[in-house]
Motif scaffolding. Structure first.
Motif, PDB file in Angstrom:
ATOM      1  N   GLN A 162     -17.449   8.950   6.791  1.00  9.48           N
ATOM      2  CA  GLN A 162     -16.309   9.125   7.696  1.00  9.48           C
ATOM      3  C   GLN A 162     -15.087   9.350   6.806  1.00  9.48           C
ATOM      4  O   GLN A 162     -14.421   8.402   6.406  1.00  9.48           O
ATOM      5  CB  GLN A 162     -16.124   7.897   8.610  1.00  9.48           C
ATOM      6  CG  GLN A 162     -15.059   8.122   9.668  1.00  9.48           C
ATOM      7  CD  GLN A 162     -14.942   6.957  10.659  1.00  9.48           C
ATOM      8  OE1 GLN A 162     -15.590   5.919  10.493  1.00  9.48           O
ATOM      9  NE2 GLN A 162     -14.128   7.135  11.682  1.00  9.48           N
TER      10      GLN A 162
ATOM     11  N   ASN B  17     -10.042   9.586  12.274  1.00  9.83           N
ATOM     12  CA  ASN B  17     -10.780  10.606  13.028  1.00  9.83           C
ATOM     13  C   ASN B  17     -12.216  10.133  13.168  1.00  9.83           C
ATOM     14  O   ASN B  17     -12.844   9.743  12.181  1.00  9.83           O
ATOM     15  CB  ASN B  17     -10.711  11.948  12.275  1.00  9.83           C
ATOM     16  CG  ASN B  17     -11.298  13.098  13.081  1.00  9.83           C
ATOM     17  OD1 ASN B  17     -12.356  12.979  13.692  1.00  9.83           O
ATOM     18  ND2 ASN B  17     -10.595  14.222  13.081  1.00  9.83           N
TER      19      ASN B  17
ATOM     20  N   VAL C 286     -19.339  13.166   8.694  1.00  8.52           N
ATOM     21  CA  VAL C 286     -19.919  14.270   7.937  1.00  8.52           C
ATOM     22  C   VAL C 286     -21.193  13.744   7.275  1.00  8.52           C
ATOM     23  O   VAL C 286     -21.153  12.736   6.564  1.00  8.52           O
ATOM     24  CB  VAL C 286     -18.940  14.798   6.864  1.00  8.52           C
ATOM     25  CG1 VAL C 286     -19.625  15.839   5.978  1.00  8.52           C
ATOM     26  CG2 VAL C 286     -17.704  15.399   7.525  1.00  8.52           C
TER      27      VAL C 286
ATOM     28  N   THR D 135     -21.687  18.207  10.600  1.00  9.15           N
ATOM     29  CA  THR D 135     -20.552  17.457  11.150  1.00  9.15           C
ATOM     30  C   THR D 135     -20.924  16.975  12.536  1.00  9.15           C
ATOM     31  O   THR D 135     -21.487  17.720  13.332  1.00  9.15           O
ATOM     32  CB  THR D 135     -19.300  18.361  11.225  1.00  9.15           C
ATOM     33  OG1 THR D 135     -19.083  18.916   9.941  1.00  9.15           O
ATOM     34  CG2 THR D 135     -18.088  17.559  11.646  1.00  9.15           C
TER      35      THR D 135
ATOM     36  N   SER E 170     -19.432  15.126  15.978  1.00 10.87           N
ATOM     37  CA  SER E 170     -18.215  14.739  16.694  1.00 10.87           C
ATOM     38  C   SER E 170     -18.560  14.466  18.148  1.00 10.87           C
ATOM     39  O   SER E 170     -19.296  15.235  18.768  1.00 10.87           O
ATOM     40  CB  SER E 170     -17.189  15.869  16.596  1.00 10.87           C
ATOM     41  OG  SER E 170     -16.231  15.753  17.614  1.00 10.87           O
TER      42      SER E 170
ATOM     43  N   LEU F 264     -12.206  21.532  14.913  1.00  9.61           N
ATOM     44  CA  LEU F 264     -12.472  20.527  13.891  1.00  9.61           C
ATOM     45  C   LEU F 264     -12.857  21.241  12.596  1.00  9.61           C
ATOM     46  O   LEU F 264     -13.864  21.956  12.559  1.00  9.61           O
ATOM     47  CB  LEU F 264     -13.593  19.588  14.331  1.00  9.61           C
ATOM     48  CG  LEU F 264     -13.882  18.437  13.384  1.00  9.61           C
ATOM     49  CD1 LEU F 264     -12.725  17.443  13.367  1.00  9.61           C
ATOM     50  CD2 LEU F 264     -15.170  17.720  13.778  1.00  9.61           C
TER      51      LEU F 264
ATOM     52  N   SER G 234     -14.114  20.797   8.920  1.00  8.00           N
ATOM     53  CA  SER G 234     -14.774  19.760   8.111  1.00  8.00           C
ATOM     54  C   SER G 234     -15.471  20.434   6.946  1.00  8.00           C
ATOM     55  O   SER G 234     -15.661  21.652   6.939  1.00  8.00           O
ATOM     56  CB  SER G 234     -15.778  18.984   8.966  1.00  8.00           C
ATOM     57  OG  SER G 234     -16.739  19.874   9.486  1.00  8.00           O
TER      58      SER G 234
ATOM     59  N   ALA H 171     -15.727  14.603   0.983  1.00  9.38           N
ATOM     60  CA  ALA H 171     -15.852  15.179   2.328  1.00  9.38           C
ATOM     61  C   ALA H 171     -14.486  15.138   3.013  1.00  9.38           C
ATOM     62  O   ALA H 171     -13.646  14.296   2.695  1.00  9.38           O
ATOM     63  CB  ALA H 171     -16.864  14.388   3.148  1.00  9.38           C
TER      64      ALA H 171
ATOM     65  N   VAL I 221     -12.318  15.983   6.935  1.00 14.56           N
ATOM     66  CA  VAL I 221     -12.254  16.433   8.340  1.00 14.56           C
ATOM     67  C   VAL I 221     -10.779  16.485   8.734  1.00 14.56           C
ATOM     68  O   VAL I 221      -9.982  15.642   8.291  1.00 14.56           O
ATOM     69  CB  VAL I 221     -12.990  15.511   9.350  1.00 14.56           C
ATOM     70  CG1 VAL I 221     -14.483  15.557   9.177  1.00 14.56           C
ATOM     71  CG2 VAL I 221     -12.465  14.103   9.303  1.00 14.56           C
TER      72      VAL I 221
END
Lengths: 443, 158
Positions: free
Chosen positions: A323, A328, A332, A347, A349, A380, A382, A410, A412
């Motif tokens: 995360q 958010n 990922v 990803t 969500s 989004l 990512s 990572a 986002v």
């Protein structure tokens, strides 16, 4: 007085009552939208309008958002719009949230914003704030489809120039009644049972006007949100204009991205803002912790993500669920795949489903993917970045520059689609530009 | 707190006739009452965010309706006696009762209409009028006594 006397009086009075029902709810709605403000309110409105005009002129000069003059989105940024959801509604949300692989914090409290009916179906719009996201969730009874959930970034509201923000347009409910044969261009005409468009409104916005298929409809705001339900909607009759009606009768255009009804064409427009040249080609083109299989984040098992749900599931040799931004909810999944340990990401969500692919960090030290097709107004972004990158910025098409939350290689970030094409720029530890990725406006 | 559009719509569909009939006794007729009730619900819709939820939604809308009705009739309640007939379906069917109602003080008359035309409970009348339940009970008891006495008197004279 005796009971008999009371009954007699009640009986004789009831004979004088007029039982005819000449009610007309549509007339009430019309009056509510057209009703002049009371004298005091009108004067306040006039004064507010005058003050707003002066302030707006000053603010535009200063580049400050007009939304602030209309009460802004403070209700959404720090207050409690609407009313608390019932325990049943809260429980239903918590159960759905618990099932999600990318859940919001367990204590997230749902607020009930608008409940409305249309042709026997009931639509309930809820909202909540979680970290740096403001999310709306639309649930319908009496018609199939949904729930729909979509979030907008806190930054978008903080910097908003209009006193309303569209969150989703043309979300489909019920059946699509297709008319055959197909049109010459291969597409079909038809009618959708219902469609919903919804969003957020500043405190002083009394109504929102939406234009679709040549027809303009006004809806009230409720809980600092708005919701338009259209029934029997012809295909491609999408919402194409939105206006916020302010307290002083100001009618302010609200920017948003129209939903598509045809195959999107790739926009060739280049982003306007941000660096255009790489300062230095990066040397470190891998992710060391991944190669060394450090257990960062959570395992698939710990995160409750079934291996079979991932595209490369059977061939995954190592995977971690990250995360990147605690503000958010999106996760990922970064994994090593196959004998050659290709680096792949997925990803997850709650608002946008999933997405991802495999990246060659050797060639591209910054590997983004974008999800957010349909009527959702946020995309989004990512992805992953190699060890050479220390910081990432997002340059939007309105000139704003947003820092991108970035952890364990990572990242986002949620961004308004209306501000695409955009550009992601990766910097090394000395602030030099080492990667640039254009994000075209393809939706 | 606030009230939802749906709650106000449901109240309107369920209680429109009662609202119109009671307001007619204040506004001086069915047509002006209809106008007032439509405006009252429209105003309730516009201001639904300001409904505090401390009392019933219906009492809140009643208060809006009375305020509008009194604003629409820029006279003291006592002066609208001549148009009271306009508030009833067929006043000629019960002239004794209509006369008896006309003879009531305005406040007492209003409580009678809220009780019998509006079908409001004592606590709802109290909330709507901003008086205590005890005052409602006493006012109603007195109004009933006055009305029945007037009816009996007129009946005896005939």
């Amino acid at each position: 007085m005796t009971r008999h006397g009371d009954s007699l009086l009640a009986e004789r009075l009831s004979a004088l009552e007029d039982p005819r029902d000449d009610s007309n709810w549509e007339d009430v709605l019309r009056r509510a939208l057209e009703q002049p403000l009371e004298r005091g309110a009108w004067l306040r409105g006039r004064r507010a309008l005058l003050i707003a005009a002066v302030i707006a002129a000053l603010m535009l000069a200063l580049g400050v958002a007009l939304a602030a003059t209309l009460g802004g989105f403070s209700g959404w940024l720090s207050g409690k719009p609407g009313s608390p959801a019932s325990s049943t509604e809260q429980r239903a949300f918590q159960q759905a949230n618990a099932r999600s692989w990318a859940s919001f914090p367990s204590g997230t409290k749902l607020r009930r914003l608008i409940v409305t009916r249309a042709d026997g179906a009931t639509f309930r719009l809820f909202g909540f704030r979680s970290g740096d996201e403001i999310c709306l969730r639309l649930v319908a009874d009496g018609i199939s489809g949904g729930p729909y959930m979509s979030c907008v970034p806190r930054l978008e509201l903080e910097q908003a120039k209009a006193p309303a923000a569209v969150v989703m347009v043309d979300a489909a409910f019920g059946k699509a009644h297709v008319k055959r044969p197909a049109r010459p261009d291969g597409f079909f005409n038809g009618v959708q049972d219902a469609s919903a468009s919804f969003g957020l409104a500043a405190a002083n916005v009394s109504a929102v006007e939406l234009k679709a298929g040549g027809k303009t409809q006004r809806v009230f705001t409720g809980g600092q949100a708005f919701l338009l339900i259209r029934r029997h909607v012809p295909f491609c009759s999408v919402v194409d204009r939105v206006f916020a009606i302010g307290a002083a009768r100001a009618r302010i255009a609200v920017p948003f991205r129209r939903s598509l009804c045809r195959v999107p064409s790739l926009s060739l427009k280049k982003p306007h803002y941000g660096p255009t040249r790489i300062d230095r080609k990066p040397l470190r083109r891998l992710i060391a912790w991944l190669i060394q299989r450090e257990p960062r984040g959570l395992s698939l098992h710990q995160a409750g993500v079934p291996r079979s749900s991932l595209y490369h599931g059977p061939n995954i040799t190592f995977a971690r669920v990250l995360q990147p931004d605690p503000g958010n909810h999106a996760r990922v999944v970064i994994s090593l795949v196959g004998r050659h340990n290709a680096i792949c990401i997925a990803t997850i969500s709650a608002a946008r489903g999933g997405g991802g692919g495999c990246a060659s960090l050797f060639d591209y030290p910054l590997a983004p993917s974008v999800s957010g097709f349909g009527g959702a107004q946020s995309a989004l972004i990512s992805g992953i970045a190699s060890d050479a990158i220390s910081r990432i910025d997002l340059f939007l098409n309105n000139g704003e520059r947003w820092p991108v939350p970035f952890k364990d290689n990572a990242f986002v970030v949620l961004a308004p689609k209306i501000d695409f094409p955009a550009k992601l720029v990766g910097y090394d530890s000395r602030g030099r530009v080492v990667a640039i990725e254009d994000l075209p406006s393809i939706f | 707190m606030g009230a939802s559009e749906l709650e106000i719509e449901e109240l309107y569909r369920r209680r429109y006739v009662a609202f119109r009939n009671v307001i007619a006794t204040v506004a001086g007729g069915r047509e002006p009452a209809r106008d007032v009730v439509q405006d009252a619900f429209a105003q309730a819709l516009r201001r639904r965010e300001t409904y505090q939820g401390t009392g019933s939604l219906e009492a809140w809308v009643w208060r809006i309706a009375f305020r509008l009705a009194l604003a629409a009739v820029p006279r003291d309640l006592a002066l609208i006696e001549s148009s009271l007939e306009e508030a009833f379906l067929e006043p000629e069917r019960d002239p004794d009762l209509v006369d008896a109602i006309r003879s009531l003080p305005p406040r007492r008359r209003l409580v009678v209409f809220l009780r019998y035309f509006g079908d409001l409970s004592y606590d709802e009348i109290a909330e709507t009028c901003g008086i205590s339940e005890g005052t409602v009970a006493a006012t109603l008891a007195q109004a009933r006594a006055d009305l029945l006495a007037a009816i009996d008197r007129e009946g005896a004279e005939k």
